[in-house]
Scaffold this active site. Structure first.
Site, PDB file in Angstrom:
ATOM      1  N   ASP A  35       1.076  -1.198  -0.015  1.00 48.98           N
ATOM      2  CA  ASP A  35      -0.213   0.137   0.171  1.00 48.98           C
ATOM      3  C   ASP A  35       0.584   0.863   0.256  1.00 48.98           C
ATOM      4  O   ASP A  35       2.217   1.284   0.278  1.00 48.98           O
ATOM      5  CB  ASP A  35      -0.645   0.319   1.105  1.00 48.98           C
ATOM      6  N   LYS A  56      -4.128   2.528  -2.522  1.00 43.21           N
ATOM      7  CA  LYS A  56      -5.688   3.092  -2.003  1.00 43.21           C
ATOM      8  C   LYS A  56      -5.482   3.976  -1.463  1.00 43.21           C
ATOM      9  O   LYS A  56      -5.520   4.585  -0.318  1.00 43.21           O
ATOM     10  CB  LYS A  56      -6.751   2.405  -2.145  1.00 43.21           C
ATOM     11  N   MET A 168      -9.304   9.325   8.792  1.00 45.36           N
ATOM     12  CA  MET A 168      -9.655   9.889   7.604  1.00 45.36           C
ATOM     13  C   MET A 168     -11.148  10.922   7.568  1.00 45.36           C
ATOM     14  O   MET A 168     -11.173  11.337   7.187  1.00 45.36           O
ATOM     15  CB  MET A 168     -10.514   8.658   6.280  1.00 45.36           C
TER      16      MET A 168
END
Length: 257
Positions: A35, A56, A168
């Site tokens: 990642d 991602k 996030m």
């Protein structure tokens, strides 16, 4: 050889936080699918493996999840040891559960390897204990980004009495602030905003719920970052590049023993 995929948590960024089990999986790997948020320094443990970037990132061009599934399956069916290397912990907002289920439904052996999640590591690096006797009896991990854009139960979170760790959330600071205030959380609730948890360039901004959006803008807070919201965010000396004065009222309720 039996097909196998390891879903491995690489931790928040500091390569020294990698677990011994993660190191063993990397040493056995023929293919490593890595990642974006993984520190490439950990690849020293798999010098002969084929490394494939499958990043991602929210708001950025990303590798489609369906493609990642098919790629893991293809290499596993070739009898290769595959490591899917994820930032943090694979089962804390890392799709580890859904990837494991998808592979197992197709007859592939899967093993999950925990990693230290950014919410824990970032707080610890700032001398914040997410649970603290007499201050916070629990911690709630939530993401501000949902796949279907559904709303969290902000009122329940505001009144939970636990430390909130929000992942996030940089792009949704205004919404988080408004929803928690509307849910009854005091405006002076301490907040720590921690960018690039555990890395040498980690930055910390101390604020409170009412002011966190303005402070984040002045601080130029960027992803990846986590938010720690609750009294524990004022329970340790701040040592950031930027900090607000912690209100005395935030510590009045503390008990010691």
């Amino acid at each position: 050889m039996n097909a196998k995929v390891w879903l491995v948590g690489a931790g928040p960024g500091d390569p020294e936080l990698l677990t011994l089990k993660a190191v063993r999986a990397l040493r056995e790997a023929a293919v490593v699918m890595i990642d974006d948020l993984v520190n490439v320094a950990v690849l020293e443990h798999c010098p002969t493996a084929r490394v494939i970037a499958v990043g991602k990132r929210g708001g950025c061009r990303s590798t489609p999840q369906a493609f990642i599934h098919r790629l893991m399956l293809r290499y596993a069916r070739q009898g290769l040891c595959v490591v899917r290397l994820k930032g943090g912990d694979p089962c804390i907002f890392g799709r580890g559960g859904e990837e494991a289920q998808w592979l197992r439904e197709r007859g592939v052996e899967v093993e999950l390897v925990n990693g230290i999640t950014a919410g824990l590591a970032g707080a610890t690096q700032c001398d914040i204990s997410l649970t603290l006797r007499g201050v916070a009896r629990g911690v709630t991990l939530v993401t501000a980004h949902t796949q279907d854009d559904s709303q969290l139960n902000w009122q329940a979170l505001a009144q939970s009495g636990t430390t909130l760790v929000i992942y996030m959330g940089v792009a949704k600071l205004s919404e988080i602030r408004e929803q928690l205030l509307a849910g009854g959380m005091p405006a002076r609730t301490p907040v720590a905003m921690i960018e690039n948890a555990s890395l040498p360039h980690q930055r910390e901004c101390r604020s409170d719920l009412a002011a966190m959006e303005d402070d984040a803008r002045d601080f130029e807070l960027k992803s990846p970052a986590i938010l720690v919201i609750g009294a524990v965010a004022a329970a340790a000396p701040a040592h950031p590049l930027w900090e607000r004065d912690v209100p005395a009222s935030a510590t009045d309720q503390w008990t010691h023993g």
